[in-house]
Scaffold this motif. Structure first.
Motif, PDB file in Angstrom:
ATOM      1  N   VAL A  36      15.532  -0.797  14.199  1.00 48.65           N
ATOM      2  CA  VAL A  36      15.810  -2.037  13.452  1.00 48.65           C
ATOM      3  C   VAL A  36      14.856  -3.159  13.873  1.00 48.65           C
ATOM      4  O   VAL A  36      14.342  -3.890  13.025  1.00 48.65           O
ATOM      5  N   LYS A  39      11.582  -3.732  12.070  1.00 49.58           N
ATOM      6  CA  LYS A  39      11.561  -4.219  10.683  1.00 49.58           C
ATOM      7  C   LYS A  39      11.396  -5.745  10.655  1.00 49.58           C
ATOM      8  O   LYS A  39      11.720  -6.429  11.608  1.00 49.58           O
ATOM      9  N   TYR A  42      16.670  -7.585   8.742  1.00 48.87           N
ATOM     10  CA  TYR A  42      17.661  -6.528   8.542  1.00 48.87           C
ATOM     11  C   TYR A  42      19.001  -7.160   8.184  1.00 48.87           C
ATOM     12  O   TYR A  42      19.477  -8.045   8.883  1.00 48.87           O
ATOM     13  N   VAL A  71      18.888  -9.881  13.040  1.00 53.16           N
ATOM     14  CA  VAL A  71      19.700  -9.430  11.903  1.00 53.16           C
ATOM     15  C   VAL A  71      20.395 -10.584  11.175  1.00 53.16           C
ATOM     16  O   VAL A  71      20.655 -11.631  11.748  1.00 53.16           O
TER      17      VAL A  71
END
Ligand SMILES: Cc1cc2nc3c(=O)[nH]c(=O)nc-3n(C[C@H](O)[C@H](O)[C@H](O)COP(=O)(O)O)c2cc1C
Length: 260
Positions: A36, A39, A42, A71
């Motif tokens: 994750v 990226k 997210y 995130v």
């Protein structure tokens, strides 16, 4: 709605715990924190979120802290966390709660779980084989209780050592490991190295390169020791005291599961 369990694990303890819990939760996806963080962004839109990872220097690993900062919470999930550790959980879960609050979320349930130690950074903190087996067997009993609480979405005070003494100890520990010692400067390989590239593939921060003759470690080292423990030749060493030291990984976790 789905449930999401995010894990970070170098030697498999946290992954083994994550798998046991994910198997017991309905519609639960198991997601690698290391994937994750690579990226751009997210989105989390789950009903329940689990965060399972090891304690590093009485705190949450940098990669886990980065993950929470990255995130976006699009839902308002029930959040639980389990910090696997070698008997010194420190203020790890307070850090997680603080970072979640910055995102408008709360840590609803935070457990610490004693597992085999895997650190040989500066000093050897691993356990005997007997103690490893004992801890793994004990953990299975405790995990069963944790699963009941998670299924009921229980809320409780988070576990850990939150005294000023622990905060100071943690800061000194982190300074000593990451700013002064710097694990990346102490890895070296013996002649047994076959340049198979497993260390490069397993590194969660893509910090290892294979040059002409040498394996090289860059500066983005988490100190997780995945490279050290999983090298099939035990050819990677850290400093001078690990040559005859046995390597550790959770017996129910395979190399392929950690690499993916
Ligand atoms: C760099 C480093 C620092 C660690 N610091 C602590 C610590 O402060 N307290 C503790 O109880 N365990 C500590 N550990 C041990 C791990 O938290 C423990 O063995 C964990 O279960 C490993 O999880 P994993 O197999 O999922 O990587 C440390 C391990 C490493 C590699």
């Amino acid at each position: 709605m789905k449930n999401s369990l995010f894990y970070f694990s170098a030697t498999g303890n946290s992954l083994a715990v994550s798998k046991e819990i994910a198997n017991k939760l309905e519609n639960c996806e198991l997601i690698s924190i290391a994937e994750v963080v690579k990226k751009e962004s997210y989105d989390i839109d789950s009903e329940m979120v689990g965060l399972i990872f090891p304690v590093y220097c009485l705190d949450a690993p940098k990669i886990v802290r980065e993950f929470i900062k990255k995130v976006n919470f699009n839902s308002n999930p029930y959040i639980f966390s389990i910090a696997t550790n070698n008997r010194e959980p420190g203020y790890t879960l307070a850090t997680i709660d603080k970072l979640l609050k910055e995102k408008g979320q709360n840590l609803d349930l935070g457990y610490t779980l004693v597992m085999p130690g895997n650190s040989v950074v500066i000093q050897d903190n691993t356990n005997s084989r007997e103690e490893q087996i004992l801890r793994i067997n004990n953990s299975k009993v405790i995990i069963r209780e944790m699963i009941k609480d998670i299924q009921e979405k229980r809320k409780a005070a988070i576990e850990g050592d939150f005294s000023l003494k622990d905060s100071i100890k943690g800061l000194i520990y982190q300074l000593a490991v990451y700013k002064i010692y710097k694990p990346q400067n102490h890895f070296w390989t013996t002649k047994q190295c076959r340049r198979c590239g497993i260390c490069k593939k397993i590194c969660p921060t893509e910090n290892i390169t294979l040059e002409e003759q040498e394996v090289e470690w860059g500066n983005n080292c988490e100190g997780c020791l995945a490279c050290f423990h999983w090298c099939p030749q035990s050819a990677i060493n850290l400093g001078n005291n690990t040559l005859n030291k046995s390597r550790y990984h959770h017996p129910e976790i395979s190399l392929a599961e950690i690499i993916k």
